[in-house]
Scaffold this motif. Structure first.
Motif, PDB file in Angstrom:
ATOM      1  N   ASP A   1       0.830  -1.204   0.000  1.00 10.34           N
ATOM      2  CA  ASP A   1       0.000   0.000   0.000  1.00 10.34           C
ATOM      3  C   ASP A   1       0.867   1.258   0.000  1.00 10.34           C
ATOM      4  OD1 ASP A   1      -2.620  -0.748  -0.250  1.00 10.34           O
ATOM      5  OD2 ASP A   1      -2.800  -1.277   1.880  1.00 10.34           O
ATOM      6  N   ALA A   2       1.941   1.196  -0.748  1.00  9.33           N
ATOM      7  CA  ALA A   2       2.882   2.321  -0.793  1.00  9.33           C
ATOM      8  C   ALA A   2       2.626   3.163  -2.046  1.00  9.33           C
ATOM      9  CB  ALA A   2       4.313   1.792  -0.810  1.00  9.33           C
ATOM     10  N   VAL A   3       3.156   4.373  -2.045  1.00 14.78           N
ATOM     11  CA  VAL A   3       3.061   5.245  -3.220  1.00 14.78           C
ATOM     12  C   VAL A   3       4.467   5.489  -3.755  1.00 14.78           C
ATOM     13  CG1 VAL A   3       2.453   7.567  -4.042  1.00 14.78           C
ATOM     14  CG2 VAL A   3       0.911   6.342  -2.499  1.00 14.78           C
ATOM     15  N   ILE A   4       4.630   5.316  -5.072  1.00 18.01           N
ATOM     16  CA  ILE A   4       5.907   5.603  -5.733  1.00 18.01           C
ATOM     17  C   ILE A   4       5.886   7.048  -6.215  1.00 18.01           C
ATOM     18  CG2 ILE A   4       7.367   5.067  -7.726  1.00 18.01           C
ATOM     19  CD1 ILE A   4       6.225   2.187  -7.612  1.00 18.01           C
ATOM     20  N   LEU A   5       6.921   7.796  -5.877  1.00 12.59           N
ATOM     21  CA  LEU A   5       7.074   9.174  -6.332  1.00 12.59           C
ATOM     22  C   LEU A   5       8.165   9.136  -7.388  1.00 12.59           C
ATOM     23  CD1 LEU A   5       6.906  10.591  -2.725  1.00 12.59           C
ATOM     24  CD2 LEU A   5       5.090  10.650  -4.447  1.00 12.59           C
ATOM     25  N   TYR A   6       7.748   9.219  -8.646  1.00 11.59           N
ATOM     26  CA  TYR A   6       8.632   8.908  -9.770  1.00 11.59           C
ATOM     27  C   TYR A   6       9.053  10.173 -10.495  1.00 11.59           C
ATOM     28  CZ  TYR A   6      10.323   6.206 -13.762  1.00 11.59           C
ATOM     29  OH  TYR A   6      11.098   5.624 -14.733  1.00 11.59           O
ATOM     30  N   ASP A   7      10.330  10.495 -10.410  1.00 11.98           N
ATOM     31  CA  ASP A   7      10.853  11.711 -11.030  1.00 11.98           C
ATOM     32  C   ASP A   7      11.407  11.373 -12.415  1.00 11.98           C
ATOM     33  OD1 ASP A   7      12.094  14.063 -11.734  1.00 11.98           O
ATOM     34  OD2 ASP A   7      13.149  14.333  -9.830  1.00 11.98           O
ATOM     35  N   ALA A   8      10.731  11.858 -13.438  1.00 12.58           N
ATOM     36  CA  ALA A   8      11.130  11.572 -14.822  1.00 12.58           C
ATOM     37  C   ALA A   8      11.597  12.854 -15.507  1.00 12.58           C
ATOM     38  CB  ALA A   8       9.975  10.930 -15.574  1.00 12.58           C
ATOM     39  N   ALA A   9      12.331  13.691 -14.772  1.00 16.42           N
ATOM     40  CA  ALA A   9      12.792  14.984 -15.307  1.00 16.42           C
ATOM     41  C   ALA A   9      13.615  14.823 -16.580  1.00 16.42           C
ATOM     42  CB  ALA A   9      13.602  15.732 -14.257  1.00 16.42           C
ATOM     43  N   TYR A  10      14.261  13.662 -16.743  1.00 20.85           N
ATOM     44  CA  TYR A  10      15.137  13.458 -17.907  1.00 20.85           C
ATOM     45  C   TYR A  10      14.541  12.505 -18.936  1.00 20.85           C
ATOM     46  CZ  TYR A  10      18.373  15.948 -14.994  1.00 20.85           C
ATOM     47  OH  TYR A  10      18.942  16.922 -14.221  1.00 20.85           O
TER      48      TYR A  10
ATOM     49  N   ALA B   1       1.347   5.208  -8.397  1.00 15.48           N
ATOM     50  CA  ALA B   1       2.455   6.137  -8.676  1.00 15.48           C
ATOM     51  C   ALA B   1       2.027   7.550  -9.044  1.00 15.48           C
ATOM     52  CB  ALA B   1       3.345   5.575  -9.786  1.00 15.48           C
ATOM     53  N   ILE B   2       2.855   8.486  -8.590  1.00 17.27           N
ATOM     54  CA  ILE B   2       2.780   9.903  -8.971  1.00 17.27           C
ATOM     55  C   ILE B   2       4.017  10.158  -9.823  1.00 17.27           C
ATOM     56  CG2 ILE B   2       3.092  12.244  -8.039  1.00 17.27           C
ATOM     57  CD1 ILE B   2       1.418  11.393  -5.625  1.00 17.27           C
ATOM     58  N   GLU B   3       3.867  10.920 -10.915  1.00 16.75           N
ATOM     59  CA  GLU B   3       5.028  11.170 -11.785  1.00 16.75           C
ATOM     60  C   GLU B   3       5.316  12.657 -11.895  1.00 16.75           C
ATOM     61  OE1 GLU B   3       5.991   8.656 -15.220  1.00 16.75           O
ATOM     62  OE2 GLU B   3       5.407  10.348 -16.477  1.00 16.75           O
ATOM     63  N   PHE B   4       6.597  13.006 -11.828  1.00 16.41           N
ATOM     64  CA  PHE B   4       7.044  14.395 -11.924  1.00 16.41           C
ATOM     65  C   PHE B   4       7.792  14.596 -13.239  1.00 16.41           C
ATOM     66  CE2 PHE B   4       7.004  13.044  -7.544  1.00 16.41           C
ATOM     67  CZ  PHE B   4       6.272  14.038  -6.923  1.00 16.41           C
ATOM     68  N   ARG B   5       7.475  15.692 -13.914  1.00 23.17           N
ATOM     69  CA  ARG B   5       8.189  16.038 -15.145  1.00 23.17           C
ATOM     70  C   ARG B   5       8.464  17.533 -15.159  1.00 23.17           C
ATOM     71  NH1 ARG B   5       7.378  12.650 -20.268  1.00 23.17           N
ATOM     72  NH2 ARG B   5       6.619  10.676 -19.468  1.00 23.17           N
ATOM     73  N   SER B   6       9.401  17.916 -16.009  1.00 27.11           N
ATOM     74  CA  SER B   6       9.816  19.313 -16.034  1.00 27.11           C
ATOM     75  C   SER B   6      10.202  19.744 -17.439  1.00 27.11           C
ATOM     76  CB  SER B   6      11.023  19.475 -15.103  1.00 27.11           C
ATOM     77  OG  SER B   6      11.581  20.751 -15.245  1.00 27.11           O
ATOM     78  N   PHE B   7      10.034  21.025 -17.737  1.00 33.02           N
ATOM     79  CA  PHE B   7      10.498  21.577 -19.007  1.00 33.02           C
ATOM     80  C   PHE B   7      11.955  22.041 -18.889  1.00 33.02           C
ATOM     81  CE2 PHE B   7       5.952  21.698 -19.270  1.00 33.02           C
ATOM     82  CZ  PHE B   7       5.684  21.394 -20.599  1.00 33.02           C
ATOM     83  N   SER B   8      12.516  21.944 -17.679  1.00 32.99           N
ATOM     84  CA  SER B   8      13.864  22.489 -17.448  1.00 32.99           C
ATOM     85  C   SER B   8      14.919  21.849 -18.332  1.00 32.99           C
ATOM     86  CB  SER B   8      14.259  22.300 -15.985  1.00 32.99           C
ATOM     87  OG  SER B   8      13.607  23.266 -15.189  1.00 32.99           O
ATOM     88  N   LYS B   9      15.011  20.529 -18.314  1.00 36.53           N
ATOM     89  CA  LYS B   9      16.047  19.855 -19.082  1.00 36.53           C
ATOM     90  C   LYS B   9      15.525  19.530 -20.484  1.00 36.53           C
ATOM     91  CE  LYS B   9      17.719  20.168 -14.962  1.00 36.53           C
ATOM     92  NZ  LYS B   9      17.186  19.307 -13.962  1.00 36.53           N
ATOM     93  N   THR B  10      14.201  19.356 -20.597  1.00 40.13           N
ATOM     94  CA  THR B  10      13.597  19.028 -21.893  1.00 40.13           C
ATOM     95  C   THR B  10      13.714  20.190 -22.871  1.00 40.13           C
ATOM     96  OG1 THR B  10      11.981  17.737 -20.674  1.00 40.13           O
ATOM     97  CG2 THR B  10      11.449  18.203 -22.960  1.00 40.13           C
ATOM     98  N   ALA B  11      13.506  21.407 -22.378  1.00 36.95           N
ATOM     99  CA  ALA B  11      13.419  22.552 -23.293  1.00 36.95           C
ATOM    100  C   ALA B  11      14.228  23.760 -22.806  1.00 36.95           C
ATOM    101  CB  ALA B  11      11.952  22.941 -23.483  1.00 36.95           C
ATOM    102  N   GLY B  12      15.156  23.526 -21.893  1.00 37.92           N
ATOM    103  CA  GLY B  12      16.015  24.627 -21.434  1.00 37.92           C
ATOM    104  C   GLY B  12      15.321  25.631 -20.526  1.00 37.92           C
TER     105      GLY B  12
END
Ligand SMILES: *Cc1c(COP(=O)(O)O)cnc(C)c1O
Length: 405
Positions: free
Chosen positions: A208-217, A240-251
């Motif tokens: 019953d755990a939650v995965i915090l998944y950082d997919a910044a890259y 799961a919860i997923e994190f994404r960012s425009f930082s590395k994807t698009a500068g």
């Protein structure tokens, strides 16, 4: 006298990049003629894609007229951006995520750091080691750990990522509630494959755990068989919860835009065992503490979701990944053992036998005038490694490898 949150005092005094800056500054002062090449900090160097600056310029013009002016935006983010993300990053890849499950922010660091607030203070946490320090430090601040002892915080389940396990951490044999994973990983530049993620999803279900998944890259993944999103794994939407960012994807490191995906049916439980959708708690948190990302910035981010936009971000990513190849090949030729650099802009370099991360950092700086990042700064299992980044200019990357040859 106002009492402070003493959890902050548990954190080590000097932040990794502050110490690096201090050592580099001292070396430069003692060697004014030395031409130092910085392959240390994980910040991009190339300008924003033209589609983004054009879209932002048009958005600025809109802001200058009352008829098209935008005040406070929706806290969850504009639907023009959420719809595009859902379509291009998920639906088109056969992954089920809807625009309603996407929450726009001013960057992923905030999301990765803030998410822990919606979970109980006595949640047990597991964190990859080595990894981006934000997950651990924000939990220390929130009081979810004991004190630092021999490089490890008490009460935290560290998930060792070592050469022996291909930097792919295995689920622990103890119960945990929250699991922080980062793939492609910063700092090792390695990824979790489908089988590894399936094991994690199964573990989360059983606990019953939650995965915090950082997919910044995620956008840097070049190998076809590596998942871009944890939702490529069956059942991940339940855990799961997923994190994404425009930082590395698009500068966008200085422009600021990211998002988090919280599936509709993903729940946590109350002390009496009732299920509560995590999405509702996050909406409550964000509407109270966050007032949205700038309209202009969201327009700029949305511009990458067109054929032209994708071509431009892929050119940007190719530029950095060519640097990564130059670094990998240069280091191998110089006799070093390296990892990563194929699906991420980071190269994880094993220090020569018996030399610590910081000793090697100093040696590289003194003898070759190259700045890396000591692996030990990312967790105890990072000792004996050094991170180099592909975010420098081509010229500096080539020059650094010439020096090492
Ligand atoms: C750079 C990075 C982020 C993104 O940070 P932003 O706040 O969006 O700039 C998130 N996670 C990791 C692991 C990173 O390296």
């Amino acid at each position: 006298m106002a009492r402070i949150n003493e959890n902050y005092l548990k954190l080590p005094e000097s932040y990794l990049f502050t110490e690096i800056a201090r050592r580099v500054k001292k070396f430069q002062a003692e060697n004014p003629a030395a031409e130092i090449i910085r392959l240390g900090i994980g910040d991009v160097t190339q300008p924003l894609p033209k589609v983004c600056t054009d879209a932002m310029t048009a958005a600025v013009a809109e802001m200058s007229r009352a008829e098209t002016f935008h005040g406070y935006g929706p806290e969850q983010g504009y639907s023009f951006l959420r719809e595009k993300i859902a379509e291009w990053n998920y639906t088109r890849r056969g992954i089920s995520v809807t625009a309603d499950e996407i929450f726009i922010s001013d960057g992923s660091k905030c999301d990765c750091g803030n998410i822990q607030e919606i979970f109980s203070a006595d949640s047990k946490i597991a964190i990859a080691d080595p990894v981006y320090p934000v997950y651990l430090d924000t939990n220390v601040m929130a009081g979810r750990t004991g004190t630092l002892r021999d490089g490890r915080f008490e009460g935290v389940t560290y998930l060792p990522c070592t050469a022996e396990n291909n930097f792919s951490p295995a689920p622990p044999d103890t119960h945990v509630d929250l699991i922080y994973l980062c793939s492609p990983n910063n700092p090792t530049g390695t990824t979790l494959d489908k089988a590894a993620l399936e094991r994690w999803v199964a573990f989360a279900k059983a606990n019953d755990a939650v995965i915090l998944y950082d997919a910044a890259y995620a956008a840097y993944i070049t190998e076809e068989n590596i998942p871009r999103s944890i939702y490529e794994i069956a059942g991940a939407r339940d855990v799961a919860i997923e994190f994404r960012s425009f930082s590395k994807t698009a500068g966008f490191t200085g422009t600021r835009c990211g998002y988090v995906v919280i599936p509709e049916n993903l729940c946590g439980t109350t002390s009496t065992g009732d299920k509560v959708p995590l999405k509702n708690l996050w909406i409550r948190r964000q509407t109270t503490k966050f007032n949205g990302t700038a309209y202009i910035v969201q327009r700029g981010a949305a511009a990458i979701y067109s054929d032209e936009g994708q071509a431009q971000i892929h050119a940007l990513i190719d530029y950095y990944m060519t640097n990564a190849r130059i670094i990998r090949e240069g280091l191998s030729a110089a006799g070093f053992k390296t990892y990563g650099g194929i699906n991420a802009p980071y190269i994880w370099l094993k220090t020569p036998e018996g030399i610590s991360s910081w000793e090697f950092f100093d040696k590289l700086l003194r003898e070759y005038k190259i700045v890396g990042t000591p692996g030990a700064g990312f967790g105890p299992c990072g000792e004996g490694y050094l991170r180099l980044t592909a975010f420098g200019s081509r010229e500096n990357t080539l020059k650094a490898m010439e020096r090492l040859a």
